[in-house]
Design a protein around this motif. Sequence first.
Motif, PDB file in Angstrom:
ATOM      1  N   ASN A 220     -45.134   7.894  33.058  1.00 26.54           N
ATOM      2  CA  ASN A 220     -44.750   8.435  32.131  1.00 26.54           C
ATOM      3  C   ASN A 220     -46.074   8.841  31.341  1.00 26.54           C
ATOM      4  O   ASN A 220     -46.979   8.469  31.366  1.00 26.54           O
ATOM      5  CB  ASN A 220     -44.228   7.380  31.126  1.00 26.54           C
ATOM      6  CG  ASN A 220     -42.785   7.014  31.740  1.00 26.54           C
ATOM      7  OD1 ASN A 220     -41.923   8.035  31.957  1.00 26.54           O
ATOM      8  ND2 ASN A 220     -42.169   5.794  31.983  1.00 26.54           N
TER       9      ASN A 220
ATOM     10  N   THR B 219     -36.511   7.324  24.523  1.00 28.77           N
ATOM     11  CA  THR B 219     -37.924   6.930  24.088  1.00 28.77           C
ATOM     12  C   THR B 219     -37.980   6.478  22.775  1.00 28.77           C
ATOM     13  O   THR B 219     -38.865   5.962  22.309  1.00 28.77           O
ATOM     14  CB  THR B 219     -38.788   8.078  24.105  1.00 28.77           C
ATOM     15  OG1 THR B 219     -38.232   9.382  23.505  1.00 28.77           O
ATOM     16  CG2 THR B 219     -38.994   8.509  25.602  1.00 28.77           C
TER      17      THR B 219
ATOM     18  N   ASN C 200     -38.832  10.104  29.303  1.00 34.01           N
ATOM     19  CA  ASN C 200     -39.434   9.134  30.179  1.00 34.01           C
ATOM     20  C   ASN C 200     -38.646   8.593  31.397  1.00 34.01           C
ATOM     21  O   ASN C 200     -37.196   8.827  31.297  1.00 34.01           O
ATOM     22  CB  ASN C 200     -39.813   7.697  29.361  1.00 34.01           C
ATOM     23  CG  ASN C 200     -41.143   7.985  28.242  1.00 34.01           C
ATOM     24  OD1 ASN C 200     -41.929   9.097  28.702  1.00 34.01           O
ATOM     25  ND2 ASN C 200     -41.453   7.104  27.787  1.00 34.01           N
TER      26      ASN C 200
ATOM     27  N   LYS D 123     -33.576   2.620  21.778  1.00 28.81           N
ATOM     28  CA  LYS D 123     -35.067   3.064  22.585  1.00 28.81           C
ATOM     29  C   LYS D 123     -34.705   1.942  23.807  1.00 28.81           C
ATOM     30  O   LYS D 123     -34.658   0.700  23.808  1.00 28.81           O
ATOM     31  CB  LYS D 123     -36.172   2.463  21.857  1.00 28.81           C
ATOM     32  CG  LYS D 123     -37.539   2.878  22.499  1.00 28.81           C
ATOM     33  CD  LYS D 123     -38.551   2.583  21.666  1.00 28.81           C
ATOM     34  CE  LYS D 123     -39.934   2.666  22.371  1.00 28.81           C
ATOM     35  NZ  LYS D 123     -40.946   2.409  21.736  1.00 28.81           N
TER      36      LYS D 123
ATOM     37  N   ASN E 100     -36.420  13.275  23.295  1.00 27.51           N
ATOM     38  CA  ASN E 100     -36.130  11.910  23.232  1.00 27.51           C
ATOM     39  C   ASN E 100     -35.556  11.260  24.830  1.00 27.51           C
ATOM     40  O   ASN E 100     -35.132   9.798  24.883  1.00 27.51           O
ATOM     41  CB  ASN E 100     -34.845  11.959  22.469  1.00 27.51           C
ATOM     42  CG  ASN E 100     -35.119  12.302  20.942  1.00 27.51           C
ATOM     43  OD1 ASN E 100     -35.979  12.820  20.877  1.00 27.51           O
ATOM     44  ND2 ASN E 100     -33.996  11.854  20.143  1.00 27.51           N
TER      45      ASN E 100
END
Length: 502
Positions: free
Chosen positions: A130, A385, A110, A397, A107
């Motif tokens: 990423n 993410t 990135n 997010k 989660n």
Amino acid sequence: MLAAVGSLLAAARSVLHLRTLLLGATSFLCFVVFLKMRLPKNYPPGPWRLPFFGNFFQLDFEMFHLQLQRFVKKYGNLMSLQLGDVSSVVISGLPLIKDVLVHMDTNFVNRPINPIRERVFKKNGLIMSNGQVWKEQRRFTLMTLRNFGLGKKSLEERIQEEAHYLAEAMKEENGQPFDPHFKINNAVSNVICSITFGKRFEYQDSEFQELLKLLDEATFLEASMLCELYNIFPRIMRFLPGPHQTLFKNWEKLKSFVAHVIEKHKRDWNPEETRDFIDAYLKEMAKYKGNAASSFDEENLICTTLDLFFAGTETTSTTLRWGLLYLAIYPQIQEKVHAEIDRVLGQWQQPSMAVRESMPYTNAFIHEVQRMGNIIPVNVPREVTVDTTLAGYHLPKGTMILTNLTALHRDPTEWATPDTFNPEHFLENGQFKKREAFLPFSLGKRACLGEQLAKTELFIFFTSLLQKFTFRPPNNEKLTLNFRSGLTISPVSHRLCAVPRV
């Protein structure tokens, strides 16, 4: 007369209409800003924020990591900050940090790409890429570094050789005061350059010294207030003068240097003889030629090589500079390191990782330098993410995540004397003791891939230098632990005396 009155009324209507339009547009804009600034339900608490700027004017960018601790005391281990339209959450405390970096890592895997990084690197490279690009570049880089000796004796030998060159360069100072900054930078950079470029650079090489200065300046400027303002208003700031323009010029010169080295490699490239990282990458590019889905292209080669050059130079050299500074300020600690080196290695045995277990105090000293030096105080940022619930709070997010390593490395519940330089933090009954609350290389899938290289460099460089020298303050000069904030926290410019040991 009537015509004149009619004209005046028409003009008045026109002005009123224009004012109505402006008022409506302003009201609509304020409404949009209000919607964007409105906090999601059950969002972590944080300081009040301004429209457009968020918390920008409440932050001291030169003391950001220290100021952050005051906010954490007020708002807790999950607190929010807003920089322009970027929502960020600061995570403090070992349990929450482990949740983010390990237990729920998918989660938070990135990296957020800010406008400066977007302009310089786009979505390429190793550190801030990423998805598939990051997976491919990281996998290939790890494999190639291992092929070129990472964790093997061959790489130790390169570091030992460079430590010898650095000791000789310091010996030439004849015990007189000198600034160790760029000698150390050059030495550390030569290790990663030998892997990436297949060569080392002499300390007198003026072109390479200029490149190191460009890298140092870029590291400092990128975290400055005006560069952060560029990240908020890139479309306006790109036309204005300021340090952000210098930053972009520096990065372009560094990219040009790497591109020039790549062109030289292409001219005498032999796919059957892989000399260094660039050769290995050219071979990988040839393998995937014509595959549009592959990330192995020349732009990624430039950016990944530059990431290795930056990460392989800046972090380790800054840690070494902090270490020599601490030795000069705390001579009683330096004496203990000297005593252990003399007992285990003597004056002539070459330091190697094989003897590290027999040198617990030296190892503890190096770890304490990393804890107190605190060179990446809020870690490299992550990004949420998918919408996530953490410790009961909602993180949408796209939220940027900062892991508060400063608080972790100065936590009074974890460290006996958190604000004092004390190698005993890493010792128990005279033996080296690992500490769970020690995370200078981060954790999880995006932990520093150069961790093994950095640990080897730090041990061999420190022991080699301390075998040969005693580091002291210059006469009539007082050394301080004042720092300079940039992408890393580094010591302010200072001079030391490297006095040869008899």
